[in-house]
Enzyme design. Structure first.
Site, PDB file in Angstrom:
ATOM      1  N   CYS A   7       4.984  42.039  43.005  1.00 44.97           N
ATOM      2  CA  CYS A   7       5.414  43.042  42.036  1.00 44.97           C
ATOM      3  C   CYS A   7       4.204  43.334  41.143  1.00 44.97           C
ATOM      4  O   CYS A   7       3.688  42.421  40.478  1.00 44.97           O
ATOM      5  CB  CYS A   7       6.557  42.463  41.208  1.00 44.97           C
ATOM      6  SG  CYS A   7       7.071  43.509  39.836  1.00 44.97           S
ATOM      7  N   ASN A   8       3.762  44.574  41.157  1.00 50.84           N
ATOM      8  CA  ASN A   8       2.607  44.937  40.327  1.00 50.84           C
ATOM      9  C   ASN A   8       2.931  44.864  38.849  1.00 50.84           C
ATOM     10  O   ASN A   8       2.073  44.538  38.029  1.00 50.84           O
ATOM     11  CB  ASN A   8       2.148  46.361  40.665  1.00 50.84           C
ATOM     12  CG  ASN A   8       1.477  46.443  42.014  1.00 50.84           C
ATOM     13  OD1 ASN A   8       0.267  46.392  42.105  1.00 50.84           O
ATOM     14  ND2 ASN A   8       2.260  46.551  43.068  1.00 50.84           N
ATOM     15  N   THR A   9       4.174  45.182  38.505  1.00 51.87           N
ATOM     16  CA  THR A   9       4.573  45.187  37.095  1.00 51.87           C
ATOM     17  C   THR A   9       4.463  43.772  36.533  1.00 51.87           C
ATOM     18  O   THR A   9       3.890  43.563  35.450  1.00 51.87           O
ATOM     19  CB  THR A   9       6.010  45.719  36.964  1.00 51.87           C
ATOM     20  OG1 THR A   9       6.096  46.972  37.644  1.00 51.87           O
ATOM     21  CG2 THR A   9       6.407  45.895  35.517  1.00 51.87           C
ATOM     22  N   CYS A  35       2.477  49.753  43.284  1.00 49.26           N
ATOM     23  CA  CYS A  35       3.850  49.264  43.122  1.00 49.26           C
ATOM     24  C   CYS A  35       4.315  48.939  44.529  1.00 49.26           C
ATOM     25  O   CYS A  35       4.111  49.747  45.454  1.00 49.26           O
ATOM     26  CB  CYS A  35       4.749  50.336  42.505  1.00 49.26           C
ATOM     27  SG  CYS A  35       6.515  49.898  42.557  1.00 49.26           S
ATOM     28  N   THR A  36       4.904  47.756  44.699  1.00 46.15           N
ATOM     29  CA  THR A  36       5.219  47.311  46.062  1.00 46.15           C
ATOM     30  C   THR A  36       6.370  48.091  46.696  1.00 46.15           C
ATOM     31  O   THR A  36       6.597  47.987  47.901  1.00 46.15           O
ATOM     32  CB  THR A  36       5.530  45.799  46.073  1.00 46.15           C
ATOM     33  OG1 THR A  36       6.557  45.536  45.102  1.00 46.15           O
ATOM     34  CG2 THR A  36       4.295  44.992  45.730  1.00 46.15           C
ATOM     35  N   HIS A  37       7.077  48.868  45.891  1.00 47.73           N
ATOM     36  CA  HIS A  37       8.086  49.758  46.481  1.00 47.73           C
ATOM     37  C   HIS A  37       7.443  50.962  47.190  1.00 47.73           C
ATOM     38  O   HIS A  37       8.049  51.552  48.078  1.00 47.73           O
ATOM     39  CB  HIS A  37       9.027  50.317  45.396  1.00 47.73           C
ATOM     40  CG  HIS A  37      10.077  49.357  44.927  1.00 47.73           C
ATOM     41  ND1 HIS A  37       9.808  48.294  44.105  1.00 47.73           N
ATOM     42  CD2 HIS A  37      11.420  49.328  45.153  1.00 47.73           C
ATOM     43  CE1 HIS A  37      10.932  47.652  43.838  1.00 47.73           C
ATOM     44  NE2 HIS A  37      11.927  48.254  44.464  1.00 47.73           N
ATOM     45  N   ASP A  51      10.095  39.888  43.722  1.00 45.63           N
ATOM     46  CA  ASP A  51       9.922  41.249  43.208  1.00 45.63           C
ATOM     47  C   ASP A  51      11.190  41.582  42.440  1.00 45.63           C
ATOM     48  O   ASP A  51      12.178  40.845  42.480  1.00 45.63           O
ATOM     49  CB  ASP A  51       9.710  42.240  44.366  1.00 45.63           C
ATOM     50  CG  ASP A  51       9.555  43.682  43.872  1.00 45.63           C
ATOM     51  OD1 ASP A  51       8.877  43.894  42.848  1.00 45.63           O
ATOM     52  OD2 ASP A  51      10.117  44.602  44.501  1.00 45.63           O
ATOM     53  N   SER A  52      11.158  42.749  41.766  1.00 47.89           N
ATOM     54  CA  SER A  52      12.359  43.193  41.054  1.00 47.89           C
ATOM     55  C   SER A  52      13.461  43.605  42.018  1.00 47.89           C
ATOM     56  O   SER A  52      14.620  43.674  41.628  1.00 47.89           O
ATOM     57  CB  SER A  52      12.005  44.397  40.183  1.00 47.89           C
ATOM     58  OG  SER A  52      11.555  45.459  41.007  1.00 47.89           O
ATOM     59  N   TYR A  56      11.874  46.875  36.804  1.00 46.30           N
ATOM     60  CA  TYR A  56      11.064  46.187  35.793  1.00 46.30           C
ATOM     61  C   TYR A  56      10.128  47.188  35.088  1.00 46.30           C
ATOM     62  O   TYR A  56       9.705  46.970  33.958  1.00 46.30           O
ATOM     63  CB  TYR A  56      10.179  45.116  36.453  1.00 46.30           C
ATOM     64  CG  TYR A  56      10.867  43.823  36.808  1.00 46.30           C
ATOM     65  CD1 TYR A  56      12.255  43.669  36.740  1.00 46.30           C
ATOM     66  CD2 TYR A  56      10.109  42.726  37.230  1.00 46.30           C
ATOM     67  CE1 TYR A  56      12.850  42.468  37.099  1.00 46.30           C
ATOM     68  CE2 TYR A  56      10.700  41.524  37.568  1.00 46.30           C
ATOM     69  CZ  TYR A  56      12.074  41.390  37.509  1.00 46.30           C
ATOM     70  OH  TYR A  56      12.656  40.198  37.845  1.00 46.30           O
ATOM     71  N   GLY A  57       9.788  48.244  35.804  1.00 46.85           N
ATOM     72  CA  GLY A  57       8.731  49.151  35.353  1.00 46.85           C
ATOM     73  C   GLY A  57       9.019  49.885  34.060  1.00 46.85           C
ATOM     74  O   GLY A  57       8.108  50.374  33.409  1.00 46.85           O
ATOM     75  N   GLU A  92      14.881  52.003  46.448  1.00 47.89           N
ATOM     76  CA  GLU A  92      16.048  51.096  46.438  1.00 47.89           C
ATOM     77  C   GLU A  92      17.251  51.769  47.111  1.00 47.89           C
ATOM     78  O   GLU A  92      18.093  51.109  47.710  1.00 47.89           O
ATOM     79  CB  GLU A  92      16.416  50.709  44.996  1.00 47.89           C
ATOM     80  CG  GLU A  92      15.413  49.792  44.300  1.00 47.89           C
ATOM     81  CD  GLU A  92      15.463  48.338  44.772  1.00 47.89           C
ATOM     82  OE1 GLU A  92      16.546  47.857  45.121  1.00 47.89           O
ATOM     83  OE2 GLU A  92      14.394  47.697  44.803  1.00 47.89           O
TER      84      GLU A  92
HETATM   85  N1  DGL Z   1       7.956  46.711  42.879  1.00 50.77           N
HETATM   86  C1  DGL Z   1       7.576  46.426  41.556  1.00 50.77           C
HETATM   87  C2  DGL Z   1       6.138  46.747  41.298  1.00 50.77           C
HETATM   88  O1  DGL Z   1       5.331  46.530  42.188  1.00 50.77           O
HETATM   89  C3  DGL Z   1       8.537  46.757  40.448  1.00 50.77           C
HETATM   90  C4  DGL Z   1       9.140  48.112  40.403  1.00 50.77           C
HETATM   91  C5  DGL Z   1      10.183  48.185  39.313  1.00 50.77           C
HETATM   92  O2  DGL Z   1      11.080  47.351  39.302  1.00 50.77           O
HETATM   93  O3  DGL Z   1      10.071  49.075  38.456  1.00 50.77           O
HETATM   94  O4  DGL Z   1       5.738  47.152  40.241  1.00 50.77           O
END
Ligand code: DGL
Length: 267
Positions: A73-75, A184-186, A10-11, A42-43, A152
């Site tokens: 990571c969904n992105t 988003c996994t966060h 993931d990011s 990453y988003g 984060e």
């Molecule tokens: N956790 C990631 C996702 O699922 C990336 C979030 C990010 O870095 O913006 O999209």
């Protein structure tokens, strides 16, 4: 039987919410996790940048002799999955398809909300795949970029997080949705705030569980599971230091794992 580890990336720390489900569903599997903390988020990046990072992450994980890679990571899953699959023979699993299946299954009134990063929402991946499975489902999407830095930072359940969630989510709640995908996994780290903001009658779908289950089935069908009678070894790598990693590991995985720092630009 295959004792090689499963790679997960993931990011940043968000992918730990996927690791948690992998540990639950496949406790004997060894795991190598990479969090690209030097380049998070990453988003807010372009598709090209996310693809470049994703390919580097795949190359790094391959040096750890992984038998499969979960793009937690969904992105990256919504923007760069085919580029990753084209670049390697290692099986690559994204989180979007399992999330779509879980959402289609969960909705009763065919009105689904998707929340994710700007790049995930811009890709339209969830909307396209949900409509392909059931054209009667209406999808309401909302980018919630501030959730990532909050997660984060470990600010997952305070006043700022609550207000941010209310602000972002009011618009899609007003559309009469009965299901919202944490795209988003966060975001599962902010589940309590998100749940309060949308109210009890809206189901929260976290694609992590279905993703872990999909990987388990894939490995089982190929006799690729680790059937050793001991708990798997988990190793964590980051591309930069973060003060909150051990705290978030404790929160997500109930253990304060330590991480090794690597230079991802070498890969
Ligand atoms: N956790 C990631 C996702 O699922 C990336 C979030 C990010 O870095 O913006 O999209």
């Amino acid at each position: 039987m295959d004792t090689r580890p499963i790679g997960v990336f993931d990011s940043g720390v968000g992918g730990l919410t996927v690791v948690k489900q992998v540990m639950k569903v496949m406790p004997h599997e060894n795991i190598v996790y990479f969090g690209d903390t030097a380049r998070v988020p990453y988003g807010s990046k372009s598709k090209d940048a996310v693809t470049k990072y994703s390919l580097q992450n795949v190359r790094f994980l391959k040096t750890k002799n992984v038998k499969a890679i979960i793009v937690a990571c969904n992105t990256a899953s919504s923007n760069s999955l085919s580029a990753m699959r084209d670049a390697t023979d290692t099986p690559i699993f994204g989180v979007v398809v399992p999330g779509v299946e879980a959402a289609v299954h969960a909705t009763k009134n065919n009105r689904v909300g998707i929340i994710g990063t700007a790049a995930t929402i811009r890709s339209g991946a969830y909307e396209t795949l949900i409509r392909k499975q059931n054209p009667n489902i209406e999808v309401f999407s909302k980018a919630c970029p501030l959730f990532v830095p909050l997660a984060e930072e470990g600010w997952t359940d305070n006043e700022i997080a609550r207000l941010t969630a209310q602000n972002y989510l009011a618009e899609i709640v007003a559309q009469g949705i009965d299901t919202v995908v944490l795209g988003c996994t966060h975001y599962p780290l902010l589940k309590r705030c998100i749940g309060t903001a949308v109210g009890d009658s809206i189901k929260l779908v976290d694609p992590a569980k279905a993703t872990a289950q999909q990987v388990k089935t894939f490995l089982a069908e190929r006799n690729g599971q680790n059937t050793e009678n001991k708990e798997g070894v988990r190793r964590f790598y980051l591309s930069d230091t973060t003060n909150t990693f051990a705290f978030l590991c404790q929160k997500a995985l109930k253990y304060p794992y330590q991480a090794e720092i690597i230079d991802i630009e070498k890969y």
